[in-house]
Design an enzyme around this catalytic site. Structure first.
Site: not given
Length: 331
Positions: A16-17, A170, A69, A212, A233, A99, A138
């Protein structure tokens, strides 16, 4: 969608971005991979409960499997938002515990929830009581001065005890003090080995690594080492052909696939429908700029779309003219 089917798709997912993985982006990505799990941008629970639900939650059924999300920290509100979202047909509801933005911190959700695993456990328990689809999390490996080797296993233990069995991790800390959200995507060092250690500690959990990862080779390496999933991502957004066109064959064992050119042609009816509903071409084509990255003609493709997609009356002809920059050189 059956739970086991969503879990199978989670072998590879697009993260999700914010401002990127909207419905147009997801439709494009689905044309490139039939199996990869796609995530929405984060949507806050209060926005869903009190706002324009069709605008926030509407999506094309062709995007499936697609997960929503959610952002929030109030169990009752998250449960209500999850219930509403399930009614829209999402295959999974994911809680954002990663986030690092100031806006997210001020709302007491996102990465700051790494400091409150008991609250996260209450949130996911309430959400799971409200829906039948999977509820997932997440997260980061920790925030600020926390010791990830202590914090992450405790977080996974408490939240999984509430019933969650799938996590995307992450593999960076989030520094809530002193780093911007953009810097938090690059500056804190990656600790993939810690994520691998979590798989050893929690073999019953489905654990995916994020952060990454820029190639399918890297994704396959993590899967071969024993992780259950990989979440990609920015690379999936900026170079989608490199990640998604081969994903079905290499990650999911499905040899059927498409070329980037075929994907462009398949986008044209979608674009025409979007324009017929009052949309603008640039709202879709901004997600297509990286489609030919690294190929002859890619610069001409990007430039033509960038210069012409926002003009009044711009439509599929602009996309075909941009594609000509690629096909001329491929002939």
């Amino acid at each position: 969608m059956p739970n086991n089917a969503v879990t199978a798709s989670a072998r590879l997912s697009v993260a999700p971005m914010m401002d990127w993985t909207d419905r147009h982006c997801r439709y494009l990505h689905r044309l490139m991979s039939r199996h990869t799990l796609l995530y929405t941008e984060m949507v806050t629970a209060p926005a869903i409960v009190h706002g324009d639900r069709d605008r926030l939650l509407g999506f094309n059924v062709a995007e499936q499997p697609v997960a929503l999300q959610l952002g929030g920290s109030d169990p009752a509100q998250l449960a209500e938002a999850a219930r509403i979202a399930e009614g829209y047909g999402y295959a999974e509801i994911n809680l954002n515990c990663g986030c690092p933005s100031d806006r997210v911190q001020s709302g007491s959700f996102g990465a700051i929830l790494m400091e409150s695993p008991a609250l996260v456990a209450n949130c996911v328990a309430a959400m799971m009581d409200a829906v039948r689809v999977p509820v997932t999390v997440k997260c980061r490996i920790g925030v600020d001065d926390q010791d990830p080797h202590v914090v992450l296993p405790d977080f996974l233990a408490q939240v999984s005890a509430a019933g969650v069995d799938r996590f995307s991790i992450h593999a960076r800390k989030a520094w809530l003090q002193g780093l911007s959200p953009k810097e938090n995507r690059d500056i804190p060092p990656l600790d993939y080995d810690l994520v691998m250690q979590m798989k050893g500690l929690f073999p019953h959990l489905h654990l995916a690594v994020n952060g990454g990862i820029a190639t399918l080779d890297a994704a396959e390496a993590f899967l071969e080492r024993g992780l259950d999933g990989v979440m990609i991502g920015r690379a999936a957004y900026h170079t989608p052909a490199d990640i998604l066109l081969d994903a079905d064959a290499r990650i999911f064992g499905d040899p059927t696939g498409r070329t980037a050119e075929e994907v462009v042609h398949l986008m044209l009816p979608y674009i025409a429908d979007h324009l017929a509903q009052g949309g603008r071409l640039g709202q879709v084509t901004r997600h297509m700029l990286g489609l030919f990255q690294g190929r002859p003609g890619a610069r001409g493709w990007r430039r033509h779309l960038s210069e012409n997609a926002h003009a009044d009356g711009a439509g599929p002809a602009v996309v075909l003219a941009a594609l000509d920059h690629v096909t001329r050189l491929a002939a």
